[in-house]
Each structure stands twice: as structure tokens, then as C-alpha cells.
Design a protein around this motif. Structure first.
Motif, PDB file in Angstrom:
ATOM      1  N   THR A 421       0.835  -1.195   0.000  1.00 16.73           N
ATOM      2  CA  THR A 421       0.000   0.000   0.000  1.00 16.73           C
ATOM      3  C   THR A 421       0.867   1.240   0.000  1.00 16.73           C
ATOM      4  O   THR A 421       1.988   1.258   0.496  1.00 16.73           O
ATOM      5  CB  THR A 421      -0.916   0.021   1.243  1.00 16.73           C
ATOM      6  OG1 THR A 421      -0.089  -0.022   2.410  1.00 16.73           O
ATOM      7  CG2 THR A 421      -1.851  -1.175   1.246  1.00 16.73           C
ATOM      8  N   GLU A 422       0.340   2.305  -0.573  1.00 18.48           N
ATOM      9  CA  GLU A 422       1.048   3.573  -0.576  1.00 18.48           C
ATOM     10  C   GLU A 422       0.833   4.297   0.746  1.00 18.48           C
ATOM     11  O   GLU A 422      -0.208   4.150   1.387  1.00 18.48           O
ATOM     12  CB  GLU A 422       0.558   4.454  -1.731  1.00 18.48           C
ATOM     13  CG  GLU A 422       0.984   3.960  -3.097  1.00 18.48           C
ATOM     14  CD  GLU A 422       0.634   4.954  -4.182  1.00 18.48           C
ATOM     15  OE1 GLU A 422       0.128   6.041  -3.839  1.00 18.48           O
ATOM     16  OE2 GLU A 422       0.869   4.651  -5.370  1.00 18.48           O
ATOM     17  N   THR A 424      -0.060   7.187   3.284  1.00 18.36           N
ATOM     18  CA  THR A 424      -1.031   8.286   3.331  1.00 18.36           C
ATOM     19  C   THR A 424      -0.772   9.089   4.584  1.00 18.36           C
ATOM     20  O   THR A 424       0.088   8.752   5.417  1.00 18.36           O
ATOM     21  CB  THR A 424      -2.475   7.742   3.339  1.00 18.36           C
ATOM     22  OG1 THR A 424      -2.689   7.020   4.561  1.00 18.36           O
ATOM     23  CG2 THR A 424      -2.721   6.817   2.165  1.00 18.36           C
ATOM     24  N   GLU A 426      -2.656   9.158   7.017  1.00 17.95           N
ATOM     25  CA  GLU A 426      -3.142   8.411   8.165  1.00 17.95           C
ATOM     26  C   GLU A 426      -2.387   7.121   8.411  1.00 17.95           C
ATOM     27  O   GLU A 426      -2.516   6.504   9.474  1.00 17.95           O
ATOM     28  CB  GLU A 426      -4.633   8.068   7.974  1.00 17.95           C
ATOM     29  CG  GLU A 426      -5.573   9.259   8.038  1.00 17.95           C
ATOM     30  CD  GLU A 426      -5.537  10.082   6.779  1.00 17.95           C
ATOM     31  OE1 GLU A 426      -5.182   9.522   5.714  1.00 17.95           O
ATOM     32  OE2 GLU A 426      -5.834  11.291   6.865  1.00 17.95           O
TER      33      GLU A 426
END
Length: 523
Positions: A421-422, A424, A426
Motif C-alpha cells: 500500500t502507498e 497516506t 493516516e
């Protein structure tokens, strides 16, 4: 002089207007009006010429003071007659008044439209074209029963009448009224209908017309007297194609027309009537249906134009479309294209039919391309096989797979899918390519000093502006003499009467005082 009644948006009559300009048309097309009068009617208002078919609903207000909207006929054309759920067609029969009232209720216009139950016309069992507009459907239903539709405003509603269609024999005479006519002495008399299927398997029917316009499947006109045409009614089954081709050839027998302008009340015809026009100078006589009425009024003077048949010389469409499931559909008249086998464009919509032969062609092409690619990538193929063998061996020996954020893994048999996943705001993750490019651009970056024209950094001077160890910025404001600046609401006194603004800045107002001058800072 013909007065025009204008209502409010709740359809309550407001006023009668004598000074207005009206352009209204209904029948084969348009079914709309444009009105200019003062004051400008509001949206939702009705405009009415009482006791006539001339009226409609205001839906558009223009800045030039005019308004536009559908006529009574246009309101019907904006509603669709749909078959009941589970039924192929909407079928009706019975007294015309009862049928019309049922249809008005069905399309939600029964509050404005009504039909008398007492009609001389009886509707024989009739099936509407699927999903046809109500105006076209009702006109075709009545025409099939030798009747016509008349809509008259009376008693606060649009009253619909199904009346026997009339024929005006020699009423249109070039010596009596202004008219122009065109006559096609050789309409299509051999119509070839093409339906469902391909090439030699396509459904084909032949229909013929004789010299009097009678249609049958027996040919009587040949040689130079014969005129052929193709009616492309795609997807139609043989029985349906037979019916629709016959109907189209009957329609083509009136390829002529009359345009009539009448400025008095000596003649009044309805859409759906037929008329015979005669030009005494040229000896042209032809009979055609009344297709459209065009009503114009200026200064209370009303004129009516009639368009009958196809006076412009246009021919009707020679293409149609049945629904793909074989149900009867109404003839189409939009843009049409066909490559003869697989691709058609009808009513501006492309359709493709993939035949078995075309599938075989595509499959062969794909196989050839695959073989060619394999020949060029033999070494890559061997490497791929080696990799596949290694993956298979690893899959057999790996019992479980675990990952940590930002990676996740899933396994389907011997196949393992790992995704990342990239990052972010959060959550943690891998950097995206876009973010990497942004960081690359920051190498050896020097923040410029801010100016009026340049965005950049600023540095406190350490006296008037300071920053403490917590990063809090404090502005120390001084007077023009480097004294402390009095906040708003403070009072000073002097004996000179000089405005303190000269010394301390800000806005000051002098207050009443029995001694020295007293000033209060107000801004």
C-alpha cells in the motif's frame, strides 16, 4: 380579433390579451409554440385561445420577453405509452372516449385532459407500438379506425374528441385559396423488405403497388413503370417483416403534398383529415392527409397554414428496427449505416452482431499473433518457465506466509499475491512515484527570501518581531517616537491640544474635560 387567455402557474385565468404575437404548430412535428406578449407569462402558466386547439403550457421564458412551450399535442408527445409488466404490447378496445380517458390516466394527464364518453367512434382491438409517445400512438390508433383526434379547450380543461376523419374533395382550388403542391407520378411500387438473418439466410419479402396505389403481392407494373426500393427492417421475423413492409409501401403511395394558407374561416381541417388539391393552370390533382397545422397570430389577426402529405418532396424513411427479441417496434428514422453483415448504426446508435465466421477469423488472427510473439521471445519463454518452476517449488515448500505493513499477502493454491500500500497521511506505506519525483526536486533546495513578488522565507529582526524557543512569534509595536503604543480604549491627556496620533499613531477622539485636553484611542 382573437383574444388570448393567460393563466397563472396554478392555471387560474389572469387576463385576456389582444396585442400578442403567436407562432404555434402541431401534427407531424414541432407540437410547440412561441408567444410574445406583455406582461410576460410565468413558467407553468397556460396560454389558451378558448374554443380552439390552440394553446399550451409555458416552460421556457426568454430574455426578449417571449415564452415557449409544448402545445396540448406536445404535452401528449412528452409521455410514453408502455406495455404492462410481463406483456409484449399495450392493447386497447372499446368506446373511443373510454379508451382515451384510460390512456390519459395511464400517462398522468387526466387532471388536464378529458374525453367525453359519448363518441361515435369505436376502437377495434389495437396494439400500440412498444414505448411510443402518447400523441403518435393515439393518432395511429385513431387512424387505424378511420378517425382523428381533436383537442379543444373548454370549461377549464382540454377536451379530447375522437371524430370520423373527413375528406375535403375539391375544397383546395388554386382559384380560391393560396396553395402549392407537388406530385410524384411514380412513387415506389415494388418494395423489398429485409428482416432478420444474414446473407442467403436473411428474411426477404416483396410487396407491389398497382397504378391506383393498391398494395398486394402480385406485380402489375414492370419495365419503365416499375420503381423499386429496399426497406431494411433489421431483426424482424418473417411474419412481422411481411406486415411492416406492406404498411410502408402503403405509406409510400402518397409521395406528394399540398401546402395551404387560409386567412379566413371558409375552411377548417384537422390533422388526420385528407384533402384533394387541384391546380387549374397545370392540371395537377392529388389527395393527401393533413399532416400539420401552423397557426400564426399578430395583433389579434389569426392565419392557419396546413401541411399535407410531403409537399417539400421529402420521402419517408426506408429503414426500420424491430426489437432484438423479435417484438414489433416502430419504424426508425434516424441515421443509418450498415456494413452488410455485422455492424449497423440506427438512430445514431451503433450495434454489432458477431457471427460464427467472424469469431473464427478473430480466433485465427489471435493464434497467428501468439505464434509470432512466441517465435520472437523463445529465450524469454524459457526464463519464464524457469521462474514458474521455481515458484512452484517454493509454493510446495512454504507452509505459511506472513507480511508486515505496508505489505499484505494472499495465497490461492500455489499462487501468492503480495501487494504494497502507498503511504497516506493516516498510515504508513510505500512512497508513490509521484511523491518520489517531488522529493527529487527538493535536492539542494534553498528557500528564497520573501518579497512582494516572490514567495519565500522571512526572518524576524529580533526587536519589533521576536520568536521564542517554542516558536511563538511576537510583534512589538512602537509609536513613531519608539514609545509604547497605547491600545484601543486608553486615555491620555495633554495641555497642547495636539492629536496624540501624531506621536503614537492610531485613531484618537477628544473627550470633554474641565482641565487638560483628554483623548481616547478608538482605533
Amino acid at each position: 380579433m382573437v383574444s388570448l387567455i393567460v393563466t397563472d402557474a396554478k392555471h387560474k385565468p389572469l387576463r385576456a390579451v389582444d396585442d400578442y404575437m403567436l407562432d404555434l404548430a402541431y401534427g407531424s412535428d414541432e407540437n410547440s409554440f412561441k408567444l410574445t406578449c406583455l406582461p410576460q407569462p410565468e413558467a407553468g402558466a397556460l396560454i389558451i385561445i378558448d374554443g380552439t386547439e390552440y394553446g399550451g403550457l409555458v416552460t421556457v421564458r426568454n430574455t426578449d420577453g417571449s415564452v415557449e412551450g409544448p402545445t396540448w399535442h406536445g404535452l401528449l408527445s412528452r409521455r410514453i405509452l408502455q406495455p404492462d409488466r410481463g406483456q409484449d404490447y399495450l392493447t386497447v378496445s372499446g368506446a373511443a372516449g373510454d379508451v382515451l380517458n384510460m390512456l390519459f390516466k395511464r400517462i398522468g394527464l387526466d387532471a388536464l385532459f378529458t374525453a367525453s364518453a359519448r363518441h361515435a367512434v369505436t376502437i377495434n382491438p389495437y396494439s400500440f407500438d412498444r414505448y411510443t409517445d402518447a400523441y403518435t400512438g393515439i393518432r395511429k390508433m385513431l387512424a387505424a379506425n378511420n378517425a382523428k383526434l381533436r383537442l379543444i379547450w373548454a370549461d377549464g380543461r382540454v377536451n379530447a374528441y375522437a371524430l370520423p376523419a373527413e375528406h375535403y374533395g375539391d375544397s383546395i382550388d388554386s382559384d380560391l385559396v393560396e396553395f402549392k403542391a407537388s406530385l410524384d407520378s411514380q412513387p415506389v411500387n415494388h418494395l423489398i423488405g429485409l428482416g432478420t438473418g444474414e446473407l442467403k439466410d436473411r428474411a426477404v419479402v416483396h410487396w407491389y403497388a398497382d397504378v391506383n396505389g393498391n398494395v398486394s403481392q402480385t406485380q402489375s407494373l414492370t419495365g419503365l413503370a416499375e420503381r423499386q426500393a429496399v426497406y431494411d427492417y433489421s431483426n424482424a421475423r418473417p411474419d412481422e417483416l411481411n406486415t411492416e413492409t406492406r404498411k410502408k409501401l402503403i405509406e409510400l403511395q402518397s409521395q406528394g403534398g399540398v401546402e395551404v394558407t387560409i386567412t379566413d374561416n371558409t375552411l377548417s381541417m384537422d390533422v388526420g383529415d385528407t384533402v384533394t388539391g387541384r391546380d387549374n393552370r397545370l392540371g395537377i390533382t392529388l389527395t393527401v392527409p393533413v399532416a400539420k397545422k401552423i397557426v400564426k397570430s399578430s395583433g389579434g389577426i389569426l392565419s392557419v397554414d396546413y401541411e399535407c402529405g410531403t409537399a417539400s418532396g421529402d420521402t419517408t424513411s426506408l429503414s426500420g428496427s424491430a426489437e432484438s427479441n423479435g417484438s414489433t417496434g416502430s419504424g426508425g428514422s434516424g441515421a443509418y449505416y450498415a456494413d452488410g453483415v455485422t455492424i449497423t448504426m440506427r438512430n445514431n446508435t451503433f450495434s454489432a452482431v458477431v457471427t460464427p465466421s467472424r469469431v473464427d477469423d478473430v480466433e485465427k488472427t489471435a493464434k497467428d499473433a501468439y505464434t509470432l510473439a512466441s517465435n520472437y521471445s523463445a529465450e524469454i519463454g524459457k526464463a519464464q518457465q524457469d521462474a514458474a518452476d521455481a515458484i512452484a517449488a517454493a509454493a510446495m515448500n512454504v507452509a505459511s506466509i506472513t507480511t508486515a505493513t505496508p505489505l499484505s499477502a494472499s495465497r490461492n493454491g500455489q499462487t501468492v499475491h503480495i501487494t504494497a500500500t502507498e503511504a497516506t497521511a493516516e498510515g504508513s506505506g510505500l512512497m508513490s512515484a509521484a511523491d518520489k519525483r517531488k522529493l527529487d526536486g527538493l535536492e539542494n533546495y534553498a528557500l528564497p527570501a520573501a518579497t512582494i513578488a516572490t514567495l519565500g522565507g522571512v526572518r524576524p529582526d529580533g526587536s519589533t518581531i521576536t520568536v521564542n524557543e517554542d516558536g511563538v512569534i511576537t510583534a512589538h509595536t512602537t509609536s513613531t517616537g519608539n514609545g509604547i503604543l497605547f491600545p484601543v480604549g486608553y486615555v491620555v491627556m495633554n495641555t497642547t491640544g495636539s492629536d496624540p496620533a501624531n506621536d503614537f499613531g492610531g485613531v484618537w477622539e477628544e473627550r470633554p474635560s474641565l482641565g487638560a485636553h483628554m483623548w481616547e484611542r478608538t482605533g
